[in-house]
Motif scaffolding. Structure first.
Motif, PDB file in Angstrom:
ATOM      1  N   ILE A 143       0.834  -1.212   0.000  1.00 18.64           N
ATOM      2  CA  ILE A 143       0.000   0.000   0.000  1.00 18.64           C
ATOM      3  C   ILE A 143       0.865   1.256   0.000  1.00 18.64           C
ATOM      4  CG2 ILE A 143      -1.990  -1.086   1.111  1.00 18.64           C
ATOM      5  CD1 ILE A 143      -1.036   0.070   3.789  1.00 18.64           C
ATOM      6  N   GLY A 144       2.163   1.063  -0.189  1.00 17.06           N
ATOM      7  CA  GLY A 144       3.072   2.206  -0.251  1.00 17.06           C
ATOM      8  C   GLY A 144       4.385   1.810  -0.910  1.00 17.06           C
ATOM      9  N   GLN A 145       5.204   2.799  -1.202  1.00 19.24           N
ATOM     10  CA  GLN A 145       6.479   2.546  -1.865  1.00 19.24           C
ATOM     11  C   GLN A 145       7.481   1.989  -0.866  1.00 19.24           C
ATOM     12  OE1 GLN A 145       8.965   5.883  -3.431  1.00 19.24           O
ATOM     13  NE2 GLN A 145       8.384   5.061  -5.448  1.00 19.24           N
ATOM     14  N   LEU A 146       8.207   0.936  -1.278  1.00 22.09           N
ATOM     15  CA  LEU A 146       9.183   0.295  -0.403  1.00 22.09           C
ATOM     16  C   LEU A 146      10.131  -0.534  -1.257  1.00 22.09           C
ATOM     17  CD1 LEU A 146      10.204  -0.555   2.466  1.00 22.09           C
ATOM     18  CD2 LEU A 146       8.593  -2.483   2.316  1.00 22.09           C
ATOM     19  N   ASN A 147      11.425  -0.366  -1.031  1.00 21.66           N
ATOM     20  CA  ASN A 147      12.405  -1.129  -1.801  1.00 21.66           C
ATOM     21  C   ASN A 147      12.542  -2.537  -1.219  1.00 21.66           C
ATOM     22  OD1 ASN A 147      14.486  -2.188  -3.255  1.00 21.66           O
ATOM     23  ND2 ASN A 147      15.977  -0.602  -2.759  1.00 21.66           N
ATOM     24  N   ASP A 148      11.604  -3.410  -1.610  1.00 25.88           N
ATOM     25  CA  ASP A 148      11.694  -4.819  -1.207  1.00 25.88           C
ATOM     26  C   ASP A 148      12.075  -5.699  -2.395  1.00 25.88           C
ATOM     27  OD1 ASP A 148       9.421  -4.626  -2.694  1.00 25.88           O
ATOM     28  OD2 ASP A 148       8.088  -5.636  -1.271  1.00 25.88           O
ATOM     29  N   GLY A 149      12.543  -5.040  -3.482  1.00 23.26           N
ATOM     30  CA  GLY A 149      12.952  -5.781  -4.669  1.00 23.26           C
ATOM     31  C   GLY A 149      11.877  -5.890  -5.728  1.00 23.26           C
ATOM     32  N   TRP A 150      10.637  -5.570  -5.366  1.00 24.61           N
ATOM     33  CA  TRP A 150       9.522  -5.708  -6.298  1.00 24.61           C
ATOM     34  C   TRP A 150       9.272  -4.408  -7.068  1.00 24.61           C
ATOM     35  CZ3 TRP A 150       6.092  -9.945  -7.162  1.00 24.61           C
ATOM     36  CH2 TRP A 150       6.441 -11.097  -6.454  1.00 24.61           C
ATOM     37  N   ARG A 151       8.799  -4.559  -8.324  1.00 21.92           N
ATOM     38  CA  ARG A 151       8.499  -3.412  -9.183  1.00 21.92           C
ATOM     39  C   ARG A 151       7.480  -3.849 -10.229  1.00 21.92           C
ATOM     40  NH1 ARG A 151      13.219  -3.721 -13.796  1.00 21.92           N
ATOM     41  NH2 ARG A 151      11.501  -4.066 -15.221  1.00 21.92           N
ATOM     42  N   TRP A 152       6.909  -2.853 -10.917  1.00 23.63           N
ATOM     43  CA  TRP A 152       6.042  -3.164 -12.057  1.00 23.63           C
ATOM     44  C   TRP A 152       6.894  -3.457 -13.290  1.00 23.63           C
ATOM     45  CZ3 TRP A 152       1.712  -4.126  -9.946  1.00 23.63           C
ATOM     46  CH2 TRP A 152       1.115  -3.284  -9.011  1.00 23.63           C
ATOM     47  N   LYS A 153       6.358  -4.244 -14.210  1.00 30.68           N
ATOM     48  CA  LYS A 153       7.045  -4.508 -15.477  1.00 30.68           C
ATOM     49  C   LYS A 153       6.888  -3.337 -16.440  1.00 30.68           C
ATOM     50  CE  LYS A 153       7.021  -8.491 -17.467  1.00 30.68           C
ATOM     51  NZ  LYS A 153       6.553  -9.715 -18.172  1.00 30.68           N
ATOM     52  N   TRP A 154       5.811  -2.577 -16.291  1.00 28.74           N
ATOM     53  CA  TRP A 154       5.513  -1.469 -17.203  1.00 28.74           C
ATOM     54  C   TRP A 154       5.658  -0.126 -16.498  1.00 28.74           C
ATOM     55  CZ3 TRP A 154       0.322  -3.070 -20.050  1.00 28.74           C
ATOM     56  CH2 TRP A 154       0.538  -4.287 -20.738  1.00 28.74           C
TER      57      TRP A 154
END
Length: 340
Positions: A143-154
């Motif tokens: 529910i918020g931005q966080l550098n856990d390694g995940w991102r959108w492909k687009w």
């Protein structure tokens, strides 16, 4: 056996085009020796594949393990210039099982997650997507931005385009912190930018659904009896290999022609795809066994059997083509009469 095979393979390599491929059918008694010869003659780096052909479904007289397969070794002359055909019928119909209002244009589709945890984190690709209940959904269901390694492909622009054009869908999910998952549709007939796409994949090295019993049926259909051919290969097997490796104007050489299955297969495939492939069949004039069905039918050598098969197969293909043309003409006449 090695002395017989080696000079033939050396000659075969000389005859291959720079992008040519040779297929060699072999059982498990000599496959290991054949690999060694071919590695020497063609070079280990020009090995293409070892195809496994399931030739029968069982063997009741097997003592320990029933052997139901044979091998087909494939080598090229120059692997760097060899480009085999792709399988355009390989898509999984069970996978592409969904349809929407874009079916006529895009075909069926399946869903895939828009977020990934294995592509490397980029802050610009970690943004919120508006859900139907007004919440912002981030990668990995956050529910918020966080550098856990995940991102959108687009990126954002492409995502907005995807939502507008029906490529993106949000679905409720109990396993997500936000309660939503973001998915994109992978259509059969277009890519993820809406461009027309013909999907294909490399052919697999497992050949199934082509049994040796089919060859006996073909012999009976052409000659009215079985036993004329000795250990023939089914035409569908050779057609499969031709489909993998040949262009429509290639020359196909078989220097162990036997009953000329390859010639029959080349002619049949040409009739199906409009090709102009040519074939060269080589067979020593080996005498047929006096007790064999072939000898009783008047064929003194294996060559004579092959010649007669080519004649009969050619005539049968021509007659079949005439029948198909007549059927199409009758169908068109029925449609025209109905319209009138």
């Amino acid at each position: 056996w090695l002395t017989m095979m080696y000079p033939r393979l050396k000659l075969a390599r000389n005859l291959l085009t720079d992008d040519g491929v040779i297929f060699i059918s072999i059982d498990d008694n000599e496959v290991h020796n054949l690999r060694k010869i071919c590695d020497e003659v063609f070079g280990e780096g020009n090995f293409v594949s070892e195809l496994i052909w399931q030739k029968k479904t069982g063997s009741a007289d097997a003592i320990n393990i029933a052997t139901i397969t044979e091998y087909i070794l494939a080598y090229s002359k120059h692997i760097s210039t060899t480009k085999l055909n792709q399988d355009y019928d390989a898509h999984d119909e069970k996978r592409y099982r969904f349809r929407d209002e874009y079916f006529d244009e895009r075909g069926p589709f399946y869903y895939d997650n828009l977020d990934r945890g294995t592509l490397g984190y980029h802050e610009s690709l970690d943004y919120g997507v508006s859900s139907p209940d007004g919440k912002l959904v981030f990668p990995n269901g956050r529910i918020g931005q966080l550098n856990d390694g995940w991102r959108w492909k687009w990126g954002k622009d492409k995502l907005e385009w995807g939502i507008k054009n029906g490529f993106i869908i949000l679905q409720e999910s109990d396993s997500k912190e936000s309660g939503w998952g973001v998915y994109y549709k992978i259509y059969l007939n277009v890519d993820n930018e809406g461009n027309e796409k013909v999907r294909s994949s490399p052919y697999k090295n497992l050949l199934q659904g082509i049994l040796n019993t089919h060859a006996s049926s073909e012999a009976k259909e052409l000659f009215g009896k079985v036993g004329i051919f000795s250990n023939p290969k089914p035409t569908n097997l050779i057609k499969k290999l031709l489909t993998i490796c040949s262009q429509t104007d290639d020359i196909i050489l078989d220097f162990f022609s036997g009953s000329a299955t390859t010639a029959h297969s080349v002619m049949q495939l040409n009739s199906e795809d409009g090709g102009k492939r040519k074939h060269i069949m080589v067979q020593v004039p080996e005498q047929t066994d006096e007790k064999s069905e072939a000898f009783k039918a008047g064929y003194d050598t294996i060559c004579e059997i092959g010649k007669e098969r080519i004649r009969r197969a050619g005539n049968a293909i021509i007659e079949n083509q005439k029948t198909l043309i007549k059927q199409k003409q009758e169908e068109l006449e029925k449609i025209e009469a109905k319209n009138d």
